[in-house]
Design a protein around this motif. Sequence first.
Motif, PDB file in Angstrom:
ATOM      1  N   ALA A  98      -0.356  53.452 137.274  1.00 52.07           N
ATOM      2  CA  ALA A  98       0.322  52.280 136.988  1.00 52.07           C
ATOM      3  C   ALA A  98       1.029  52.454 135.415  1.00 52.07           C
ATOM      4  O   ALA A  98       1.943  52.010 135.311  1.00 52.07           O
ATOM      5  N   ARG A  99       0.310  53.189 134.585  1.00 55.28           N
ATOM      6  CA  ARG A  99       0.787  53.468 133.346  1.00 55.28           C
ATOM      7  C   ARG A  99       2.087  54.177 133.377  1.00 55.28           C
ATOM      8  O   ARG A  99       3.141  54.189 132.659  1.00 55.28           O
ATOM      9  N   GLU A 100       1.944  55.108 133.895  1.00 53.93           N
ATOM     10  CA  GLU A 100       3.228  56.109 134.326  1.00 53.93           C
ATOM     11  C   GLU A 100       4.249  55.233 134.810  1.00 53.93           C
ATOM     12  O   GLU A 100       5.485  55.387 134.271  1.00 53.93           O
ATOM     13  N   LYS A 101       4.134  54.535 135.727  1.00 54.59           N
ATOM     14  CA  LYS A 101       5.488  53.686 136.394  1.00 54.59           C
ATOM     15  C   LYS A 101       5.893  52.864 135.214  1.00 54.59           C
ATOM     16  O   LYS A 101       6.917  52.530 135.375  1.00 54.59           O
ATOM     17  N   LEU A 102       4.768  52.188 134.706  1.00 52.33           N
ATOM     18  CA  LEU A 102       4.998  51.316 133.692  1.00 52.33           C
ATOM     19  C   LEU A 102       6.005  51.684 132.495  1.00 52.33           C
ATOM     20  O   LEU A 102       7.084  51.168 131.968  1.00 52.33           O
ATOM     21  N   GLY A 103       5.739  53.104 132.036  1.00 48.91           N
ATOM     22  CA  GLY A 103       6.486  53.854 131.237  1.00 48.91           C
ATOM     23  C   GLY A 103       7.682  54.407 131.510  1.00 48.91           C
ATOM     24  O   GLY A 103       8.697  54.001 130.865  1.00 48.91           O
ATOM     25  N   GLU A 104       7.957  54.389 133.128  1.00 48.90           N
ATOM     26  CA  GLU A 104       9.313  54.615 133.483  1.00 48.90           C
ATOM     27  C   GLU A 104      10.088  53.624 133.315  1.00 48.90           C
ATOM     28  O   GLU A 104      11.231  53.529 132.932  1.00 48.90           O
ATOM     29  N   VAL A 105       9.540  52.357 133.688  1.00 51.19           N
ATOM     30  CA  VAL A 105      10.390  51.182 133.804  1.00 51.19           C
ATOM     31  C   VAL A 105      10.684  50.671 132.325  1.00 51.19           C
ATOM     32  O   VAL A 105      11.810  50.096 131.796  1.00 51.19           O
ATOM     33  N   SER A 106       9.878  50.798 131.182  1.00 51.14           N
ATOM     34  CA  SER A 106      10.091  50.480 129.969  1.00 51.14           C
ATOM     35  C   SER A 106      11.301  51.505 129.323  1.00 51.14           C
ATOM     36  O   SER A 106      12.033  50.893 128.458  1.00 51.14           O
TER      37      SER A 106
END
Length: 158
Positions: A66-74
Motif C-alpha cells: 500500500a505504501r508503494e502504491k501511495l508513493g506512486e500516486v503522490s
Amino acid sequence: MSKDKKSIKDVTSQAGDLAKNIWLAGLGAYGRAYDEAQERYEKASKETPRLFQELVSKGSNLESQAREKLGEVSNLGTSTSIEERISKMRASLGFGHTASAEDLGRLEKKLDALSKKVDALSKAGKPAAAPAAKKAPVKKTAVKKTAAKKAPAKKAAE
C-alpha cells in the motif's frame, strides 16, 4: 382394585425411569459438549501464537504494498502543478479560449445572415396578432352566498 393400583404404580414407575433417563442423557450431552469445547479451546490456544504471527506478516506485506502504491500516486501528483491542472481543465471546458479575428468574422457573417432572414420574415406580411377579446361579464347567480364565496377564490388564484 389392587390390580389397577399395581398397574398404575408400574406405569408411573416406568414413566419416572424414562424421565430420569432423559434427564441423564441431557446431562451426558452437556458434559460431552463441554469436554469437546475444552479440547478445542486448548488446541486453539496452542495455535494462537502461530496464527497471530502469520497474520502479522501478512499485514506487514500488505502495508508495504500500500505504501508503494501511495508513493506512486503522490509522485504523479507532484509532477503536474495545480496551475497546469487548472489550465487543462479550463481548456477542456472551453474557457480561456481567446477568439481570433477569423472567429469574430465568422460570427459576424452568421449574425448578418440571421438579421436578413428575420427582416425578410417580418416583411413577408405576417399580420399582427389581433387584440385579445374582452371577457364577457360573469352573470350573477340566484344565490348570492355562492357567488360571494367563489369571487375571493378567483382573486387568490389570479
